[in-house]
Structure formats: structure tokens, C-alpha cells
Scaffold this motif. Structure first.
Motif, PDB file in Angstrom:
ATOM      1  N   VAL A   1       0.827  -1.211   0.000  1.00  0.00           N
ATOM      2  CA  VAL A   1       0.000   0.000   0.000  1.00  0.00           C
ATOM      3  C   VAL A   1       0.858   1.256   0.000  1.00  0.00           C
ATOM      4  O   VAL A   1       0.676   2.150  -0.821  1.00  0.00           O
ATOM      5  N   GLU A   2       1.801   1.330   0.916  1.00  0.00           N
ATOM      6  CA  GLU A   2       2.542   2.577   1.124  1.00  0.00           C
ATOM      7  C   GLU A   2       3.722   2.782   0.180  1.00  0.00           C
ATOM      8  O   GLU A   2       3.958   3.903  -0.277  1.00  0.00           O
ATOM      9  N   THR A   3       4.477   1.737  -0.099  1.00  0.00           N
ATOM     10  CA  THR A   3       5.705   1.895  -0.872  1.00  0.00           C
ATOM     11  C   THR A   3       5.512   1.513  -2.337  1.00  0.00           C
ATOM     12  O   THR A   3       5.738   2.328  -3.230  1.00  0.00           O
ATOM     13  N   THR A   4       5.092   0.290  -2.567  1.00  0.00           N
ATOM     14  CA  THR A   4       4.923  -0.186  -3.934  1.00  0.00           C
ATOM     15  C   THR A   4       3.740   0.485  -4.602  1.00  0.00           C
ATOM     16  O   THR A   4       3.775   0.792  -5.785  1.00  0.00           O
ATOM     17  N   ARG A   5       2.670   0.680  -3.853  1.00  0.00           N
ATOM     18  CA  ARG A   5       1.436   1.330  -4.315  1.00  0.00           C
ATOM     19  C   ARG A   5       0.776   0.563  -5.466  1.00  0.00           C
ATOM     20  O   ARG A   5       0.131   1.132  -6.339  1.00  0.00           O
ATOM     21  N   SER A   6       0.929  -0.760  -5.458  1.00  0.00           N
ATOM     22  CA  SER A   6       0.309  -1.617  -6.460  1.00  0.00           C
ATOM     23  C   SER A   6      -1.182  -1.723  -6.200  1.00  0.00           C
ATOM     24  O   SER A   6      -1.638  -1.602  -5.068  1.00  0.00           O
ATOM     25  N   LEU A   7      -1.931  -1.994  -7.269  1.00  0.00           N
ATOM     26  CA  LEU A   7      -3.340  -2.345  -7.112  1.00  0.00           C
ATOM     27  C   LEU A   7      -3.331  -3.767  -6.558  1.00  0.00           C
ATOM     28  O   LEU A   7      -2.825  -4.688  -7.207  1.00  0.00           O
ATOM     29  N   THR A   8      -3.841  -3.936  -5.345  1.00  0.00           N
ATOM     30  CA  THR A   8      -3.668  -5.204  -4.648  1.00  0.00           C
ATOM     31  C   THR A   8      -4.978  -5.717  -4.073  1.00  0.00           C
ATOM     32  O   THR A   8      -5.751  -4.958  -3.486  1.00  0.00           O
ATOM     33  N   LEU A   9      -5.207  -7.010  -4.243  1.00  0.00           N
ATOM     34  CA  LEU A   9      -6.254  -7.728  -3.511  1.00  0.00           C
ATOM     35  C   LEU A   9      -5.532  -8.664  -2.569  1.00  0.00           C
ATOM     36  O   LEU A   9      -4.701  -9.477  -2.995  1.00  0.00           O
ATOM     37  N   PHE A  10      -5.840  -8.574  -1.287  1.00  0.00           N
ATOM     38  CA  PHE A  10      -5.098  -9.281  -0.244  1.00  0.00           C
ATOM     39  C   PHE A  10      -6.109 -10.032   0.617  1.00  0.00           C
ATOM     40  O   PHE A  10      -6.777  -9.437   1.464  1.00  0.00           O
ATOM     41  N   ALA A  11      -6.257 -11.326   0.390  1.00  0.00           N
ATOM     42  CA  ALA A  11      -7.205 -12.134   1.157  1.00  0.00           C
ATOM     43  C   ALA A  11      -6.509 -12.675   2.406  1.00  0.00           C
ATOM     44  O   ALA A  11      -5.378 -13.154   2.339  1.00  0.00           O
ATOM     45  N   THR A  12      -7.197 -12.593   3.543  1.00  0.00           N
ATOM     46  CA  THR A  12      -6.605 -13.050   4.794  1.00  0.00           C
ATOM     47  C   THR A  12      -7.692 -13.438   5.785  1.00  0.00           C
ATOM     48  O   THR A  12      -8.831 -12.998   5.687  1.00  0.00           O
ATOM     49  N   HIS A  13      -7.307 -14.275   6.746  1.00  0.00           N
ATOM     50  CA  HIS A  13      -8.177 -14.588   7.876  1.00  0.00           C
ATOM     51  C   HIS A  13      -7.712 -13.849   9.127  1.00  0.00           C
ATOM     52  O   HIS A  13      -8.313 -13.977  10.181  1.00  0.00           O
ATOM     53  N   TYR A  14      -6.643 -13.089   9.007  1.00  0.00           N
ATOM     54  CA  TYR A  14      -6.150 -12.320  10.146  1.00  0.00           C
ATOM     55  C   TYR A  14      -7.013 -11.073  10.304  1.00  0.00           C
ATOM     56  O   TYR A  14      -6.800 -10.063   9.640  1.00  0.00           O
ATOM     57  N   PHE A  15      -7.974 -11.144  11.193  1.00  0.00           N
ATOM     58  CA  PHE A  15      -8.903 -10.037  11.390  1.00  0.00           C
ATOM     59  C   PHE A  15      -8.161  -8.759  11.795  1.00  0.00           C
ATOM     60  O   PHE A  15      -8.577  -7.654  11.457  1.00  0.00           O
ATOM     61  N   GLU A  16      -7.046  -8.914  12.473  1.00  0.00           N
ATOM     62  CA  GLU A  16      -6.271  -7.755  12.915  1.00  0.00           C
ATOM     63  C   GLU A  16      -5.814  -6.887  11.741  1.00  0.00           C
ATOM     64  O   GLU A  16      -5.616  -5.682  11.889  1.00  0.00           O
ATOM     65  N   LEU A  17      -5.658  -7.480  10.571  1.00  0.00           N
ATOM     66  CA  LEU A  17      -5.211  -6.718   9.403  1.00  0.00           C
ATOM     67  C   LEU A  17      -6.265  -5.746   8.895  1.00  0.00           C
ATOM     68  O   LEU A  17      -5.953  -4.844   8.119  1.00  0.00           O
ATOM     69  N   THR A  18      -7.498  -5.902   9.339  1.00  0.00           N
ATOM     70  CA  THR A  18      -8.533  -4.948   8.915  1.00  0.00           C
ATOM     71  C   THR A  18      -8.231  -3.548   9.435  1.00  0.00           C
ATOM     72  O   THR A  18      -8.766  -2.575   8.905  1.00  0.00           O
ATOM     73  N   GLN A  19      -7.369  -3.435  10.426  1.00  0.00           N
ATOM     74  CA  GLN A  19      -6.980  -2.125  10.945  1.00  0.00           C
ATOM     75  C   GLN A  19      -6.174  -1.320   9.934  1.00  0.00           C
ATOM     76  O   GLN A  19      -6.090  -0.098  10.038  1.00  0.00           O
ATOM     77  N   LEU A  20      -5.571  -1.990   8.953  1.00  0.00           N
ATOM     78  CA  LEU A  20      -4.828  -1.263   7.919  1.00  0.00           C
ATOM     79  C   LEU A  20      -5.725  -0.251   7.217  1.00  0.00           C
ATOM     80  O   LEU A  20      -5.295   0.853   6.894  1.00  0.00           O
ATOM     81  N   ALA A  21      -6.972  -0.623   6.985  1.00  0.00           N
ATOM     82  CA  ALA A  21      -7.899   0.292   6.308  1.00  0.00           C
ATOM     83  C   ALA A  21      -8.262   1.480   7.193  1.00  0.00           C
ATOM     84  O   ALA A  21      -8.628   2.535   6.689  1.00  0.00           O
ATOM     85  N   VAL A  22      -8.133   1.323   8.488  1.00  0.00           N
ATOM     86  CA  VAL A  22      -8.383   2.433   9.413  1.00  0.00           C
ATOM     87  C   VAL A  22      -7.203   3.409   9.367  1.00  0.00           C
ATOM     88  O   VAL A  22      -7.376   4.620   9.385  1.00  0.00           O
ATOM     89  N   ASN A  23      -6.002   2.851   9.260  1.00  0.00           N
ATOM     90  CA  ASN A  23      -4.786   3.664   9.324  1.00  0.00           C
ATOM     91  C   ASN A  23      -4.270   4.128   7.965  1.00  0.00           C
ATOM     92  O   ASN A  23      -3.480   5.068   7.900  1.00  0.00           O
ATOM     93  N   LEU A  24      -4.673   3.467   6.884  1.00  0.00           N
ATOM     94  CA  LEU A  24      -4.182   3.807   5.552  1.00  0.00           C
ATOM     95  C   LEU A  24      -5.364   4.131   4.647  1.00  0.00           C
ATOM     96  O   LEU A  24      -6.164   3.257   4.330  1.00  0.00           O
ATOM     97  N   LYS A  25      -5.460   5.379   4.217  1.00  0.00           N
ATOM     98  CA  LYS A  25      -6.627   5.797   3.429  1.00  0.00           C
ATOM     99  C   LYS A  25      -6.696   5.095   2.083  1.00  0.00           C
ATOM    100  O   LYS A  25      -7.762   4.995   1.483  1.00  0.00           O
ATOM    101  N   GLU A  26      -5.581   4.540   1.592  1.00  0.00           N
ATOM    102  CA  GLU A  26      -5.572   3.843   0.303  1.00  0.00           C
ATOM    103  C   GLU A  26      -6.094   2.412   0.409  1.00  0.00           C
ATOM    104  O   GLU A  26      -6.273   1.746  -0.601  1.00  0.00           O
ATOM    105  N   ALA A  27      -6.313   1.921   1.613  1.00  0.00           N
ATOM    106  CA  ALA A  27      -6.770   0.540   1.825  1.00  0.00           C
ATOM    107  C   ALA A  27      -8.256   0.524   2.163  1.00  0.00           C
ATOM    108  O   ALA A  27      -8.789   1.483   2.719  1.00  0.00           O
ATOM    109  N   ALA A  28      -8.909  -0.562   1.805  1.00  0.00           N
ATOM    110  CA  ALA A  28     -10.328  -0.739   2.111  1.00  0.00           C
ATOM    111  C   ALA A  28     -10.580  -2.206   2.434  1.00  0.00           C
ATOM    112  O   ALA A  28      -9.865  -3.084   1.949  1.00  0.00           O
ATOM    113  N   ASN A  29     -11.584  -2.457   3.248  1.00  0.00           N
ATOM    114  CA  ASN A  29     -11.970  -3.819   3.588  1.00  0.00           C
ATOM    115  C   ASN A  29     -13.252  -4.192   2.860  1.00  0.00           C
ATOM    116  O   ASN A  29     -14.213  -3.425   2.862  1.00  0.00           O
TER     117      ASN A  29
END
Length: 192
Positions: A103-131
Motif C-alpha cells: 500500500v505505502e511503498t509499492t502502491r500496487s493495485l492489490t487484492l489481499f485475502a486473509t483470515h487475520y482479522f487484525e489486518l482490517t486495521q490497515l484500512a483504518v490507518n491507511l486511506k488507500e486501503a479498504a476492507n
């Protein structure tokens, strides 16, 4: 999204549709707005490399490293459950760091599937991310995969329901549910 809900299929489908659009082929959609990508990178599936003495996790990390070194801001990156082949906190930490790098460095268009619920916080902290998540509904006796994409994180993985669906013996399913309840209660006590 939940186990067996179609996350990996969605990732594969996305790669195929973008590739088809890039070559000027028919795209199976009523409407599509697809930009040009320079590369498509995928890290989907789990397998080891016995001939090279590489574990499933080592293969996963080698492929993730190659993506991180080669992807650009014009690349499509599809990653499925990075970090699942190691200890929970190691896997969660690596998945989080990899997602943040994309998200921050590469800035690629990315789909990132995960079961780590904690990673949903990335969308709170990074405006370029969405859940988003693939929806499912569970009754007392069964689970139904709705195959619809909805905004926001999934509320649970339904792993035990999928195990039951797969034919895991009822006593094992009951024991797993009891263990899950204990773990969730312990986590809730720590959070409060």
C-alpha cells in the motif's frame, strides 16, 4: 471472508479478467473499467518444493519477496492468506508488513485475502486501503455461502462450520467449538 466462500476464486477470476482485457479479449461483464497493468503477480495456493527442500512457508515467502522486489505502482498483485504456514503471530506480522509495503511503498493495485482479522486495521490507518468480504450466512445447522462482495471486514471465518461440512466427526466439532469459546473468552478478558 469466510473459509470456502470464494476468496481464492475471486482472486484468480480478477487476474484472468484483467489479462483478457489487456489482450483485447471479451470480458465476461456487463461493464468493466480496467486500466493497463504492467505485470500481474499472484501468490495463491499452498505447496512445497520437495526437490529444493523448501517448505510451503519458504515457497510462500520466496514468492512474496519476488513480488515485493518486482511490483510497481502499475502492477496488479493478488495475495491469498500470506503467513498461514507459520506461527500465528509471525504470520500475522509478516502479512501485515507485506500488505503495508504494497500500500505505502509499492502502491500496487492489490487484492489481499486473509483470515487475520487484525489486518482490517490497515484500512483504518491507511486511506488507500479498504476492507471488503465475501458474505455467508449461518444457521444452527448449516452455512450458506452467498458469493456476494460486501463492504467492511468479515465478522468471522466459519472454519468450524466448514470442518463440519467436510465431515469432521461431531465430537471433534463440538470439542473445537468449546475450545474456540474458551479462546474467544480469554481474548475478550485480555482486551477489557
Amino acid at each position: 471472508g469466510p473459509n470456502m466462500s470464494g476468496k481464492s476464486a475471486l482472486l484468480r477470476q480478477t487476474a484472468l479478467i484483467v489479462l483478457m482485457a489487456q489482450i483485447g479479449s471479451y470480458v465476461p461483464a456487463t461493464e468493466a473499467h480496467i486500466g493497463i497493468v504492467d505485470k500481474i503477480f499472484t501468490r495463491v495456493g499452498a505447496s512445497d518444493n520437495i526437490s529444493q527442500g523448501e517448505s510451503t512457508f519458504m515457497v510462500e515467502m520466496t514468492e512474496a519477496a519476488a513480488i515485493l522486489h518486482q511490483a510497481t505502482d502499475r502492477s496488479l498483485v493478488l495475495m491469498d492468506e500470506i503467513g498461514r504456514g507459520t506461527a500465528t503471530f509471525d504470520g500475522l506480522s509478516l502479512a501485515g508488513a507485506i500488505a503495508q509495503e504494497l500500500v505505502e511503498t509499492t502502491r500496487s493495485l492489490t487484492l489481499f485475502a486473509t483470515h487475520y482479522f487484525e489486518l482490517t486495521q490497515l484500512a483504518v490507518n491507511l486511506k488507500e486501503a479498504a476492507n471488503v468480504h465475501v458474505s455467508a450466512a449461518q444457521t444452527r445447522s448449516k452455512i450458506v455461502f452467498l458469493h456476494e462482495i460486501e463492504e467492511g471486514p468479515a465478522s468471522r471465518s466459519y472454519g468450524i462450520a466448514v470442518a463440519q461440512l467436510a465431515g469432521v466427526p461431531a465430537p471433534v466439532v463440538r470439542r473445537a467449538r468449546a475450545m474456540l469459546t474458551k479462546l474467544e473468552n480469554r481474548e475478550a478478558a485480555i482486551d477489557s
